[in-house]
Design a protein around this motif. Structure first.
Motif, mmCIF file in Angstrom:
data_model
loop_
_atom_site.group_PDB
_atom_site.id
_atom_site.type_symbol
_atom_site.label_atom_id
_atom_site.label_comp_id
_atom_site.label_asym_id
_atom_site.label_seq_id
_atom_site.Cartn_x
_atom_site.Cartn_y
_atom_site.Cartn_z
ATOM 1 N N LEU A 6 0.810 -1.145 -0.091
ATOM 2 C CA LEU A 6 -0.069 0.020 0.042
ATOM 3 C C LEU A 6 0.888 1.183 -0.129
ATOM 4 O O LEU A 6 0.152 2.345 -0.159
ATOM 5 N N ALA A 31 2.143 2.395 2.400
ATOM 6 C CA ALA A 31 1.739 3.112 3.812
ATOM 7 C C ALA A 31 2.662 3.726 4.696
ATOM 8 O O ALA A 31 3.789 3.231 4.492
ATOM 9 N N ILE A 53 -10.345 -0.379 9.087
ATOM 10 C CA ILE A 53 -10.249 0.884 8.400
ATOM 11 C C ILE A 53 -11.220 2.066 8.683
ATOM 12 O O ILE A 53 -12.466 1.837 8.976
ATOM 13 N N THR A 107 -7.249 6.532 6.964
ATOM 14 C CA THR A 107 -7.630 7.059 5.755
ATOM 15 C C THR A 107 -7.603 8.606 5.367
ATOM 16 O O THR A 107 -7.569 9.299 6.536
ATOM 17 N N VAL A 155 -2.968 6.172 4.958
ATOM 18 C CA VAL A 155 -3.077 6.291 3.669
ATOM 19 C C VAL A 155 -3.280 7.361 3.260
ATOM 20 O O VAL A 155 -4.428 8.061 3.883
ATOM 21 N N TRP A 187 -5.863 7.724 0.685
ATOM 22 C CA TRP A 187 -7.206 7.688 0.044
ATOM 23 C C TRP A 187 -8.208 7.849 0.767
ATOM 24 O O TRP A 187 -8.357 7.972 1.905
ATOM 25 N N THR A 190 -12.080 6.294 1.858
ATOM 26 C CA THR A 190 -12.492 4.861 2.649
ATOM 27 C C THR A 190 -12.572 3.815 1.438
ATOM 28 O O THR A 190 -12.337 2.793 1.675
ATOM 29 N N THR A 207 -9.540 2.820 -0.212
ATOM 30 C CA THR A 207 -8.666 2.285 0.350
ATOM 31 C C THR A 207 -9.204 0.753 0.603
ATOM 32 O O THR A 207 -8.437 -0.177 0.612
#
Length: 344
Positions: free
Chosen positions: A212, A214, A254, A277, A300, A302, A304, A307
C-alpha cells in the motif's frame, strides 16, 4: 531429472504455493523456471518476478532471479523470439537449472496464457519434454467442467499429463463423496484434492505496508502480526461493538484518523492493524496507546472506498519469512497429494 510444467485453469488457483508444498514433501533437490513473469518486482536496479525471487532464495538456486524468467511483456517477447527461438531458449534454461531431482516449470494463469508468444503450458511441456501437472480451483461444478474440457484439449495437443490436483475445496469429504466416481471416470489421474485453508489467505501487516506504500505512524513492533479479517469502521462505536465481524480476531480496521472513539475501541479488541484514511492523524496519546499495544497504525492518502478497494486487490503472496505457511503447505501435500506418482 523429473520435469513438471505446473499449469492452472485460472488465476489464483494456488500454483506457486502448491509447488512449494509438493517440493518440500518430495524431498531431494529442486529447480525452478517461470518463463513469463507476471508479478513484477524492482530490486537492485533489475526487474524480477516475485516467484522467481522466492524460489531462488528458498531453494538457494544458482540461477539469479532475472535469469529464471525470460520476460514480462508479450510485445517484447514476440519481438525477441519466434517459436524455434523460444524452444531453444527454454532448452537453455532447463540445462542451466542443473542436475536436480525435480524441475518445476511454472506456466501462466490459464492454459491459453502465453500462446501468442509460444509459451503456453502445452508448448512448454513439449519444449522441455516435461509432464503437465494441472491445478484446478474454484467451485465444484466449474472444476468438473474444466477437467472434462481440458482433458479433451490436452489429449488433442499430444501433451503428456502427470495428472490433476484440485485445490481450495470447501468441504473435502462432501466433494469426494459427491464427485469421486465422476472424476475417476474422466480417465485423468487425480493426484490430489486439497481443502481450503484460510490461514494461507492471511496477510502479514508488513507485507500490507509495502503493497500500500503506507506510512507506519505507530505500533512498529507489531508489524509481524497477520490480518485474516477486515472491518470497516464507518459506523458508530456502539454499533461496531455489537457487530460479529468486530469480535473476530486478527482483524484490520479501516477508519478515519478523526475517529478517535473507533480507534480506541479497535485497540481494546483483537486487532492486528488499523488503517487511517485521508492522511488524517489522531491525537498523539492515541498513537502512544497503539505503540504500547504493539498494534500498527498505517496512514494512507485515499478515501475509505478507495482504501477498501486497494486492500482487496492485495494478493497474499508467499515469502521466505512465511515459515508457518510453508510448513502448512508441506503438510497438505503429504496428506493429500499422491507423491509416489509424482516421483515416478
Amino acid at each position: 531429472m523429473k520435469k513438471l510444467v505446473v499449469a492452472s485453469t485460472g488465476k489464483s488457483a494456488g500454483k506457486t504455493c502448491l509447488i512449494v508444498g509438493i517440493a518440500s514433501a518430495l524431498g531431494g533437490t529442486c529447480g525452478y523456471i517461470k518463463p513469463i513473469g507476471d508479478r513484477l518486482l524492482y530490486r537492485k536496479k533489475r526487474l524480477w518476478d516475485h516467484d522467481a525471487a522466492l524460489f531462488a532464495a528458498l531453494w538457494k538456486l544458482d540461477n539469479k532471479p532475472e535469469d529464471i524468467t525470460i520476460g514480462f511483456e508479450h510485445a517484447k517477447l514476440r519481438y525477441m523470439y519466434d517459436r524455434s527461438g523460444t524452444k531453444e531458449k527454454i532448452g537453455e534454461m532447463v540445462a542451466a537449472a542443473g542436475n536436480r531431482d525435480y524441475l518445476f516449470i511454472e506456466a501462466g494463469g490459464s492454459l491459453s496464457f502465453g500462446a501468442s508468444v509460444h509459451l503456453d503450458p502445452i508448448s512448454l511441456a513439449k519444449y522441455a519434454e516435461a509432464e503437465l501437472l494441472l491445478i484446478v480451483g474454484g467451485d465444484e461444478d466449474s472444476v468438473l467442467d474444466e477437467i472434462h474440457f481440458y482433458k479433451n484439449y490436452i489429449d488433442d495437443e499430444g501433451a503428456r499429463m502427470a495428472g490433476v490436483i484440485i485445490n481450495k475445496v470447501q468441504d473435502l469429504e462432501d466433494f469426494q463423496h459427491t464427485f469421486g466416481e465422476e472424476l475417476a471416470s474422466t480417465g485423468i489421474p487425480i493426484l490430489g484434492v486439497i481443502p481450503q485453508q484460510p490461514e494461507l489467505r492471511a496477510l502479514p501487516v508488513k507485507y500490507l505496508v509495502e503493497r500500500l506504500f503506507a506510512r507506519v505512524v505507530a505500533g512498529e513492533l507489531g508489524l509481524d502480526r497477520v490480518v485474516e479479517n477486515l472491518f470497516l469502521g464507518a459506523m458508530s462505536v456502539s454499533s461496531a461493538i455489537g457487530h460479529p465481524l468486530f469480535e473476530k480476531p486478527n482483524k484490520l480496521i479501516i477508519t478515519s484518523g478523526d475517529r478517535s472513539d473507533m480507534i480506541l475501541a479497535a485497540l481494546e479488541t483483537a486487532s492486528s492493524c488499523i488503517v487511517l484514511t485521508n492522511n488524517l492523524l489522531p491525537p498523539g496519546n492515541i498513537l502512544s496507546k497503539a505503540s504500547e499495544a504493539r498494534i500498527p497504525v498505517l496512514l494512507v492518502p485515499w478515501d475509505t472506498y478507495t482504501t477498501v478497494q486497494k486492500i482487496g486487490q492485495v494478493e497474499p503472496l508467499l515469502t521466505t519469512d512465511d515459515k508457518a505457511k510453508i510448513e502448512l503447505l508441506t503438510d497438505l501435500a503429504k496428506a493429500h497429494v499422491k507423491l509416489d506418482v509424482l516421483k515416478k
